[in-house]
Write a protein that holds these residues in place. Structure first.
Motif, short mmCIF file in Angstrom:
data_model
loop_
_atom_site.label_atom_id
_atom_site.label_comp_id
_atom_site.label_asym_id
_atom_site.label_seq_id
_atom_site.Cartn_x
_atom_site.Cartn_y
_atom_site.Cartn_z
N VAL A 41 -5.41 -23.60 10.95
CA VAL A 41 -4.57 -24.78 11.08
C VAL A 41 -4.76 -25.59 9.81
O VAL A 41 -5.87 -26.05 9.52
CB VAL A 41 -4.96 -25.63 12.31
CG1 VAL A 41 -4.14 -26.92 12.35
CG2 VAL A 41 -4.77 -24.83 13.59
N LEU A 42 -3.69 -25.73 9.03
CA LEU A 42 -3.77 -26.41 7.74
C LEU A 42 -3.39 -27.89 7.91
O LEU A 42 -2.29 -28.20 8.35
CB LEU A 42 -2.83 -25.74 6.74
CG LEU A 42 -3.05 -26.09 5.27
CD1 LEU A 42 -4.35 -25.49 4.75
CD2 LEU A 42 -1.86 -25.60 4.43
N VAL A 43 -4.33 -28.77 7.59
CA VAL A 43 -4.07 -30.22 7.65
C VAL A 43 -3.57 -30.67 6.29
O VAL A 43 -4.27 -30.55 5.28
CB VAL A 43 -5.35 -30.99 8.03
CG1 VAL A 43 -5.06 -32.49 8.07
CG2 VAL A 43 -5.88 -30.51 9.38
N LEU A 44 -2.35 -31.18 6.26
CA LEU A 44 -1.71 -31.57 5.01
C LEU A 44 -1.56 -33.09 4.93
O LEU A 44 -1.01 -33.70 5.85
CB LEU A 44 -0.32 -30.95 4.90
CG LEU A 44 -0.19 -29.47 4.57
CD1 LEU A 44 1.26 -29.04 4.71
CD2 LEU A 44 -0.68 -29.21 3.16
N ASP A 45 -2.03 -33.69 3.86
CA ASP A 45 -1.74 -35.09 3.58
C ASP A 45 -0.36 -35.13 2.92
O ASP A 45 -0.18 -34.70 1.78
CB ASP A 45 -2.81 -35.66 2.65
CG ASP A 45 -2.59 -37.14 2.33
OD1 ASP A 45 -1.51 -37.68 2.65
OD2 ASP A 45 -3.50 -37.75 1.75
N VAL A 46 0.65 -35.63 3.66
CA VAL A 46 2.03 -35.61 3.16
C VAL A 46 2.42 -36.94 2.53
O VAL A 46 3.60 -37.17 2.25
CB VAL A 46 3.02 -35.22 4.28
CG1 VAL A 46 2.72 -33.82 4.78
CG2 VAL A 46 2.98 -36.23 5.43
N GLY A 47 1.44 -37.80 2.29
CA GLY A 47 1.75 -39.06 1.63
C GLY A 47 2.35 -38.82 0.25
O GLY A 47 1.83 -38.03 -0.54
#
Length: 438
Positions: free
Chosen positions: A120-126
């Motif tokens: 499960v890849l946690v992406l900071d999309v800021g």
């Protein structure tokens, strides 16, 4: 026979929020009535205590650079009896050393592949929208053999931001398992070695409960459960590390807490008695202990208290007259003549080694270590090769004693942090993970 189904929570880099996602997910799954087994990929010795607080079950490190296949399997087997496994990656998903060790490069991706856990890849999309899908797709395709569950989008600014980012993920064919809106309070306190220790958090239980509520509101828990998978069961716990003595006095408090859980589990499984004591509370080690072991931690933050702990120091010195004492990193520094804090104040330590260390001028020391022992240390004879990890900011000012080992980094370069020995006392800057052949 297979392990319980599992997942590995990872990210493109550190600082994306994967630890708070991990803690919230552990607690939310436990609240749903599942027995959750946490793991940590890599050599981090702070996160497992947070995992245990969230899941109510001991967490263990899995390290494909430092651990042989039997030890990896024995640690994975600690998941027996659990309903689901959730592991946390280190750094970025594919980050590891340049030169492979006995097994690999030590990356989180290697752990996931070995254990059969989808990522499960946690992406900071800021600061981006559809472009986040290009990042995620790159991670998905970098190793097509790596099982991939989907993405959690973190720090999403608005409903419009979410719509645009989801469009990109749909185009790339990547499942979105959750979208977390931006919240400034979803961070854990840090200091120079990373997170503060779990025992130091001012209100850890409340923080974890808050993470769980936040995850439950914004993540598809049922989809995450369905995505979990796993590989074959590892061997029995017989492959866990053997104890270095029968009765081990182990320093354990806010100054000395960095001990890998698999070591303690192996010691206990083999019948050793672990006798905890607190140097900060001025407790002496058990007088009938066979060995005193001082783990790493933060002695530099408590140097004045340690210098004034007469019962502790007297008991330690008395033990060292006839029986072994070993220190790792912070414990090693506490065994020396002196410790200079960040303000330049020198504090008298145990004086069992001639080592003097300083935090006045910070020097970053980080990485895997392979040590070839030049003399015996507790549990291992001269000539044994050990694997460990070093992470500290202290500098050596004086080190007059005989070296304990030749120490090499992960690429084979020999370094000056040799550890030292005097009489029954030994110490290293690296934290022991395993014997090289284990």
């Amino acid at each position: 026979m297979t392990n319980p189904p599992g997942l590995l929570i990872s990210a493109p880099s550190s600082g994306t929020g994967k630890t708070t996602v991990m803690l919230g997910l552990l607690r939310a799954l436990a609240e749903d009535g599942l027995t959750v087994q946490p793991f940590k990929s890599g050599p981090d010795y702070i996160d497992p205590a947070f995992h245990r607080a969230a899941a109510g079950r001991a967490s263990f490190n899995l390290d494909s650079w430092a651990m042989g296949a039997p030890l990896l399997g024995a640690i994975a087997a600690q998941a027996q009896g659990a309903d689901i496994v959730v592991a946390e990656g280190s750094m970025g998903l594919f980050d590891g050393v340049a030169k492979p060790g006995e097994l690999g490069h030590g990356s989180s991706a290697e752990t996931a592949l070995r254990m059969g856990w989808p990522v499960v890849l946690v992406l900071d999309v800021g600061g981006q929208a559809q472009s986040a899908a290009a990042t995620a797709l790159g991670f998905r395709m970098y190793n097509p053999d790596l099982p991939f569950a989907g993405v959690i989008l973190n720090r999403c600014a608005s409903p419009r931001h979410e719509r645009l980012t989801r469009l990109g993920m749909e185009r790339a064919g990547l499942p979105v398992l959750g979208v977390l809106p931006r919240r400034g309070d979803l961070t854990l306190p840090e200091r120079h070695l990373g997170l503060i220790q779990a025992v130091e958090h001012p209100d850890l239980e409340s923080a974890i409960a808050g993470y769980a509520a936040f995850l439950r509101e914004h993540v598809e828990l049922e989809a995450i459960k369905r995505a979990a998978s796993s590989g074959p069961m590892g061997p029995s716990s017989a492959a866990l590390p053997r104890p270095p003595a029968q009765r081990i006095a182990l320093a354990r408090d806010a100054a000395f807490s960095f001990t890998y859980p698999h070591l303690l589990e192996g010691w206990r499984a083999a019948g050793a008695e672990i006798l905890p004591f607190s140097p900060l509370a001025d407790e002496a080690p058990a007088p009938d202990a066979d060995l005193v072991w001082l783990p790493g931690g933060y002695p530099e933050l408590h140097a004045g208290t340690l210098a004034a702990a007469e019962r502790f120091l007297t008991g330690l010195r008395r033990h060292a007259e006839t029986r072994p004492v070993h220190g790792e990193c912070g414990g090693y520094m506490a065994l020396g003549e002196g410790l200079i804090d960040k303000d330049g104040t020198r504090h008298r330590m145990a004086g069992l080694l001639g080592l003097v260390t300083s935090y006045e001028k910070r020097k970053f020391n980080l990485g895997y270590r392979r040590a070839e022992l030049l003399a015996d240390m507790p549990g291992f004879s001269a000539g044994t090769a050990l694997r460990g990890h070093e992470f500290h900011y202290s500098s050596i000012v004086e080190q007059p004693d005989a070296p304990l080992a030749r120490v090499f980094d992960a690429e084979g370069a020999e370094g000056p942090q040799t550890g030292s020995r005097r009489g029954h006392v030994t110490g290293t800057f690296f934290h022991l993970i395993a014997e090289a052949s284990a």
